[in-house]
Design a protein around this motif. Structure first.
Motif, PDB file in Angstrom:
ATOM      1  N   ILE A 113     -19.359 -48.212 -28.367  1.00 45.41           N
ATOM      2  CA  ILE A 113     -19.343 -47.627 -27.260  1.00 45.41           C
ATOM      3  C   ILE A 113     -18.594 -45.987 -27.670  1.00 45.41           C
ATOM      4  O   ILE A 113     -19.215 -45.091 -27.371  1.00 45.41           O
ATOM      5  CB  ILE A 113     -18.272 -48.093 -26.101  1.00 45.41           C
ATOM      6  CG1 ILE A 113     -19.015 -49.225 -25.599  1.00 45.41           C
ATOM      7  CG2 ILE A 113     -18.183 -47.126 -25.252  1.00 45.41           C
ATOM      8  CD1 ILE A 113     -18.017 -50.216 -24.813  1.00 45.41           C
ATOM      9  N   GLU A 114     -17.743 -46.167 -28.682  1.00 43.35           N
ATOM     10  CA  GLU A 114     -17.259 -44.534 -29.203  1.00 43.35           C
ATOM     11  C   GLU A 114     -18.298 -43.895 -29.765  1.00 43.35           C
ATOM     12  O   GLU A 114     -18.563 -42.761 -29.722  1.00 43.35           O
ATOM     13  CB  GLU A 114     -16.228 -45.136 -29.954  1.00 43.35           C
ATOM     14  CG  GLU A 114     -14.856 -44.978 -29.191  1.00 43.35           C
ATOM     15  CD  GLU A 114     -13.552 -45.592 -30.028  1.00 43.35           C
ATOM     16  OE1 GLU A 114     -13.838 -45.828 -31.186  1.00 43.35           O
ATOM     17  OE2 GLU A 114     -12.624 -45.731 -29.679  1.00 43.35           O
ATOM     18  N   LEU A 115     -19.202 -44.735 -30.391  1.00 44.98           N
ATOM     19  CA  LEU A 115     -20.258 -44.067 -31.211  1.00 44.98           C
ATOM     20  C   LEU A 115     -21.423 -43.505 -30.302  1.00 44.98           C
ATOM     21  O   LEU A 115     -21.989 -42.366 -30.353  1.00 44.98           O
ATOM     22  CB  LEU A 115     -20.919 -45.163 -32.002  1.00 44.98           C
ATOM     23  CG  LEU A 115     -22.012 -44.781 -33.374  1.00 44.98           C
ATOM     24  CD1 LEU A 115     -20.525 -44.085 -34.322  1.00 44.98           C
ATOM     25  CD2 LEU A 115     -22.574 -45.731 -34.191  1.00 44.98           C
ATOM     26  N   LYS A 116     -21.632 -44.038 -29.415  1.00 45.11           N
ATOM     27  CA  LYS A 116     -22.590 -43.670 -28.226  1.00 45.11           C
ATOM     28  C   LYS A 116     -22.044 -42.469 -27.615  1.00 45.11           C
ATOM     29  O   LYS A 116     -22.834 -41.552 -27.358  1.00 45.11           O
ATOM     30  CB  LYS A 116     -22.805 -45.031 -27.286  1.00 45.11           C
ATOM     31  CG  LYS A 116     -23.859 -45.739 -27.758  1.00 45.11           C
ATOM     32  CD  LYS A 116     -24.257 -46.669 -26.555  1.00 45.11           C
ATOM     33  CE  LYS A 116     -25.090 -47.898 -26.658  1.00 45.11           C
ATOM     34  NZ  LYS A 116     -25.047 -49.224 -26.110  1.00 45.11           N
ATOM     35  N   ILE A 117     -20.794 -42.652 -27.104  1.00 44.35           N
ATOM     36  CA  ILE A 117     -20.160 -41.529 -26.478  1.00 44.35           C
ATOM     37  C   ILE A 117     -20.305 -40.081 -27.382  1.00 44.35           C
ATOM     38  O   ILE A 117     -20.393 -39.011 -27.059  1.00 44.35           O
ATOM     39  CB  ILE A 117     -18.605 -41.926 -26.231  1.00 44.35           C
ATOM     40  CG1 ILE A 117     -18.585 -42.658 -25.005  1.00 44.35           C
ATOM     41  CG2 ILE A 117     -18.093 -40.296 -25.736  1.00 44.35           C
ATOM     42  CD1 ILE A 117     -17.411 -43.335 -24.592  1.00 44.35           C
ATOM     43  N   ARG A 118     -19.868 -40.361 -28.459  1.00 47.79           N
ATOM     44  CA  ARG A 118     -20.179 -39.214 -29.544  1.00 47.79           C
ATOM     45  C   ARG A 118     -21.534 -38.835 -29.793  1.00 47.79           C
ATOM     46  O   ARG A 118     -21.643 -37.376 -29.479  1.00 47.79           O
ATOM     47  CB  ARG A 118     -19.527 -39.771 -31.090  1.00 47.79           C
ATOM     48  CG  ARG A 118     -18.143 -39.391 -31.265  1.00 47.79           C
ATOM     49  CD  ARG A 118     -17.617 -39.544 -32.622  1.00 47.79           C
ATOM     50  NE  ARG A 118     -17.989 -40.595 -33.308  1.00 47.79           N
ATOM     51  CZ  ARG A 118     -17.376 -41.739 -33.597  1.00 47.79           C
ATOM     52  NH1 ARG A 118     -16.289 -41.948 -32.983  1.00 47.79           N
ATOM     53  NH2 ARG A 118     -17.596 -42.867 -34.032  1.00 47.79           N
ATOM     54  N   ASP A 119     -22.423 -39.592 -29.731  1.00 49.27           N
ATOM     55  CA  ASP A 119     -24.125 -39.175 -29.780  1.00 49.27           C
ATOM     56  C   ASP A 119     -24.238 -38.226 -28.586  1.00 49.27           C
ATOM     57  O   ASP A 119     -24.907 -37.454 -28.488  1.00 49.27           O
ATOM     58  CB  ASP A 119     -24.706 -40.157 -29.857  1.00 49.27           C
ATOM     59  CG  ASP A 119     -24.889 -40.934 -31.065  1.00 49.27           C
ATOM     60  OD1 ASP A 119     -24.284 -40.264 -32.225  1.00 49.27           O
ATOM     61  OD2 ASP A 119     -25.525 -42.044 -31.378  1.00 49.27           O
ATOM     62  N   LEU A 120     -23.783 -38.827 -27.353  1.00 48.81           N
ATOM     63  CA  LEU A 120     -24.194 -38.071 -26.286  1.00 48.81           C
ATOM     64  C   LEU A 120     -23.310 -36.991 -26.098  1.00 48.81           C
ATOM     65  O   LEU A 120     -23.994 -35.845 -25.611  1.00 48.81           O
ATOM     66  CB  LEU A 120     -23.727 -39.100 -25.124  1.00 48.81           C
ATOM     67  CG  LEU A 120     -24.905 -40.226 -24.795  1.00 48.81           C
ATOM     68  CD1 LEU A 120     -24.072 -41.285 -23.793  1.00 48.81           C
ATOM     69  CD2 LEU A 120     -26.081 -39.906 -24.174  1.00 48.81           C
ATOM     70  N   THR A 121     -22.275 -36.782 -26.463  1.00 47.10           N
ATOM     71  CA  THR A 121     -21.572 -35.636 -26.516  1.00 47.10           C
ATOM     72  C   THR A 121     -22.193 -34.353 -27.456  1.00 47.10           C
ATOM     73  O   THR A 121     -22.189 -33.398 -26.874  1.00 47.10           O
ATOM     74  CB  THR A 121     -19.996 -35.906 -27.095  1.00 47.10           C
ATOM     75  OG1 THR A 121     -19.333 -36.742 -26.025  1.00 47.10           O
ATOM     76  CG2 THR A 121     -19.141 -34.475 -26.899  1.00 47.10           C
TER      77      THR A 121
END
Lengths: 156, 156
Positions: A113-121
């Motif tokens: 999830i953290e990875l996804k959040i970083r991507d989206l950010t």
DNA sequence: GTAACCCCTGTACCATACTAAAGAGTCAAG
DNA sequence: CTTGACTCTTTAGTATGGTACAGGGGTTAC
């Protein structure tokens, strides 16, 4: 259905189904808040084991099925895929599995999830940068957002 | 090869293809860094308009196609779906569209991304809370992560 | 001329998570 | 006894973004 008919003629109206603490697929679906088709879909894909049937071939779900489907629903809300949920359910069944195994899964998911959040950010920042360059005036041909996207690949 | 000074129309086809600034699908794919199948897929779905063909039926792409595909690739990296990219491309073609129209799309996308980030953050927090309750010891049957997910729906 | 590529069309398939519809049987209430 | 709601199976379709053949023909370099 053929067998259902035969049984029905022999065992007519013994209310085995209602005297036990079981639920039809519709009741389960309503209680959990999902569709009947979804439950059958979960069964087809092996996420849910096949329940007992009554004489008419209707699925008879024990109360645990409702718990299990609630589990699935909540895990889905937490972002677990059906495959991952299947793994969690298998862990739950496994007597040798420990709390730590579950924790590992959860931590993996958190990293995920953290990875996804970083991507989206990163996406958001890139887009924000572009929109800041655009004053929202003038023709589309001069829009800095589009011109930034139009940059062609250079010759090697 | 074309012989002498004669301009042979039948043999000139080869010349025409190479003397113009066009590219085969393979060249385009390589330049942009995507697969040829992807380009044909974009054409099928209407994202890319059908290019001219040479006498053998080969697609002949002008340099703009490379720009357009780069645009698509970058927009995809920014999280735009192919549908949204189609809208952006349409805006780009539209003489009445303004910079502001593009900006609106970009801002919508930003809101969209923010929403996703919030969702993921909530998921992460819920999972983190659960894993904090789990010491990673003991049998799976006592795992607070699973027991939290197991909570059944109450009777109405 | 012939191998090694490239390109063409069409179709089917991958994963994900359902959703719908057809056609038939079952059940409870009025 | 009828009606309407429910259930059954099977099959097919939805959306997303491609990927993988098969079975042909074109092009190029040696």
């Amino acid at each position: 259905m053929v067998q259902g008919l035969q049984y029905n003629k022999k065992k007519a109206k013994l209310k085995i189904r209602t005297e036990m603490n079981t639920f039809t697929i519709g009741k389960v679906a309503k209680k959990v808040g999902i569709g009947v088709e979804t439950i059958r879909f979960y069964e087809r894909t092996g996420l849910l084991k096949e329940p007992q049937r009554n004489d008419s071939g209707y699925r008879q779900y024990p109360p645990e099925a409702i718990a299990k489907l609630s589990f699935i629903k909540k895990a889905k809300q937490l972002g677990f895929s059906l495959r991952e949920i299947g793994e969690l359910l298998a862990l739950r069944q496994n007597r040798d599995a420990t709390c730590a195994d579950v924790r590992v899964q959860a931590e993996e998911k958190i990293n995920n999830i953290e990875l996804k959040i970083r991507d989206l950010t990163r996406m958001k920042e890139a887009l924000t940068k572009l929109t800041c360059q655009c004053f929202g005036r003038g023709p589309v041909s001069e829009c800095p957002i589009l011109t930034a996207l139009e940059a062609t690949v250079e010759e090697p």
